[in-house]
Design an enzyme around this catalytic site. Structure first.
Site, mmCIF file in Angstrom:
data_model
loop_
_atom_site.group_PDB
_atom_site.id
_atom_site.type_symbol
_atom_site.label_atom_id
_atom_site.label_comp_id
_atom_site.label_asym_id
_atom_site.label_seq_id
_atom_site.Cartn_x
_atom_site.Cartn_y
_atom_site.Cartn_z
ATOM 1 N N ARG A 88 1.077 -1.404 0.014
ATOM 2 C CA ARG A 88 -0.493 0.221 -0.192
ATOM 3 C C ARG A 88 0.955 1.007 -0.012
ATOM 4 O O ARG A 88 -0.057 2.186 -0.298
ATOM 5 C CB ARG A 88 -1.238 0.122 1.512
ATOM 6 C CG ARG A 88 -2.526 -0.263 1.089
ATOM 7 C CD ARG A 88 -2.739 -0.451 2.321
ATOM 8 N NE ARG A 88 -4.295 -0.377 2.379
ATOM 9 C CZ ARG A 88 -5.311 -1.466 2.655
ATOM 10 N NH1 ARG A 88 -4.888 -2.332 2.216
ATOM 11 N NH2 ARG A 88 -6.585 -1.337 1.997
ATOM 12 N N ARG A 127 -22.699 -1.486 2.927
ATOM 13 C CA ARG A 127 -21.773 -3.086 2.520
ATOM 14 C C ARG A 127 -21.695 -3.277 4.242
ATOM 15 O O ARG A 127 -21.774 -2.552 5.175
ATOM 16 C CB ARG A 127 -20.582 -2.670 2.621
ATOM 17 C CG ARG A 127 -19.611 -3.737 2.574
ATOM 18 C CD ARG A 127 -18.219 -4.003 1.647
ATOM 19 N NE ARG A 127 -17.174 -2.928 2.344
ATOM 20 C CZ ARG A 127 -16.156 -3.646 2.202
ATOM 21 N NH1 ARG A 127 -15.660 -3.317 1.331
ATOM 22 N NH2 ARG A 127 -15.089 -3.252 2.927
HETATM 23 P P1 AMP Z 1 -8.162 -3.713 3.590
HETATM 24 O O1 AMP Z 1 -9.647 -4.909 3.926
HETATM 25 O O2 AMP Z 1 -7.585 -4.090 2.337
HETATM 26 O O3 AMP Z 1 -9.470 -2.770 3.311
HETATM 27 O O4 AMP Z 1 -7.343 -3.361 5.076
HETATM 28 C C1 AMP Z 1 -8.341 -2.973 5.962
HETATM 29 C C2 AMP Z 1 -7.517 -2.092 7.306
HETATM 30 O O5 AMP Z 1 -6.423 -2.794 7.058
HETATM 31 C C3 AMP Z 1 -6.383 -0.598 6.145
HETATM 32 O O6 AMP Z 1 -7.720 0.790 6.035
HETATM 33 C C4 AMP Z 1 -5.559 -0.476 6.891
HETATM 34 O O7 AMP Z 1 -5.852 -0.129 8.716
HETATM 35 C C5 AMP Z 1 -5.222 -1.804 7.249
HETATM 36 N N1 AMP Z 1 -4.525 -2.435 6.326
HETATM 37 C C6 AMP Z 1 -4.664 -3.545 5.404
HETATM 38 N N2 AMP Z 1 -3.462 -3.362 5.038
HETATM 39 C C7 AMP Z 1 -2.467 -2.559 5.562
HETATM 40 C C8 AMP Z 1 -1.203 -2.303 4.430
HETATM 41 N N3 AMP Z 1 -0.710 -3.199 3.211
HETATM 42 N N4 AMP Z 1 -0.512 -1.559 5.240
HETATM 43 C C9 AMP Z 1 -1.026 -0.673 6.072
HETATM 44 N N5 AMP Z 1 -1.803 -1.087 6.157
HETATM 45 C C10 AMP Z 1 -2.638 -2.002 5.632
#
Ligand code: AMP
Length: 216
Positions: A88, A127
């Site tokens: 990310r 959602r």
């Molecule tokens: P997601 O389900 O991919 O939208 O991730 C949910 C939350 O997890 C994000 O908003 C971040 O707070 C954290 N997160 C997931 N992947 C990452 C990553 N690669 N780097 C930093 N935070 C992450």
């Protein structure tokens, strides 16, 4: 194949990641799911991550690089993976490159799912997500299922799908993850895919973009 899926929250990364991984017969590795699992099981990582996740902020790079690195080093990823939600930041992308280099492999491509801001806000407002298997449910489907997932779990709103956190997640995506689009584009790995339309259409576009188009 080693594929990275990029996309704003609500762009369909999770749903499409699962479908693409099944099609390629490789694991779907979602760092968001891993953090939610860590949180649900009360690990130290879960306690640490929750402070960032619920505010819509990114979890610090060092934690994420360790988490993703450990998962990708397992044997089931030897033949490939679909990475959803990692990297990310450019720093995470650099660390991923180093990890793959050490294993003597490289990324096949990076798919960027494109969905407009208004559609994303509408999708996320409705959602619901299964608290047991993490499957996302659009508003109408969640209502029709009376709040129960097919796995038996309860459907609820993710804390970070509340409006304030969603707005922050979208800003974070533009500010930090947006840079990654240019970074991968300069390396000729980027494939931009229209993420609007029905599920099957988007899956076909992604399959085409990664070079496995045609009948499954
Ligand atoms: P997601 O389900 O991919 O939208 O991730 C949910 C939350 O997890 C994000 O908003 C971040 O707070 C954290 N997160 C997931 N992947 C990452 C990553 N690669 N780097 C930093 N935070 C992450």
């Amino acid at each position: 194949m080693r594929v990275v899926l990029l996309g704003a929250p609500g762009s369909g990364k999770g749903t499409q990641g699962v479908r693409l991984a099944a099609r390629l017969a490789v694991p779907h590795v979602s760092t968001g799911d891993m953090l939610r699992h860590a949180r649900a099981t009360g690990t130290d990582l879960g306690h640490e991550a929750v402070r960032y996740m619920d505010r819509g902020e990114l979890v610090p790079d060092d934690l994420m690089v360790g988490l993703a690195g450990e998962r990708l080093s397992r044997a089931d990823c030897d033949a490939g993976f679909v990475l959803d939600g990692f990297p990310r930041t450019v720093f995470q992308a650099e660390q991923l490159d180093k990890l793959l280099e050490r294993a003597g492999v490289s990324l096949s491509c990076v798919v960027a799912l494109e969905v407009g801001r208004d559609e994303i806000l509408a999708r996320l407002a409705g959602r619901r997500t299964c608290s047991a298997c993490n499957r996302p449910w659009p508003r109408a489907a969640a209502q029709a299922a009376a709040g129960r997932c097919t796995c038996g779990g309860t459907l609820a709103q993710r804390p970070d799908d509340r409006e304030e956190a969603v707005l922050r997640r979208l800003d974070v995506y533009v500010e930090q993850t947006g840079e990654l689009i240019d970074w991968y584009s300069r390396r000729s790995l980027l494939r931009a895919v229209d993420g609007t339309g029905d599920l099957g259409q988007v899956s076909s576009r992604i399959a085409e973009a990664v070079g496995v188009g045609g009948a499954p």
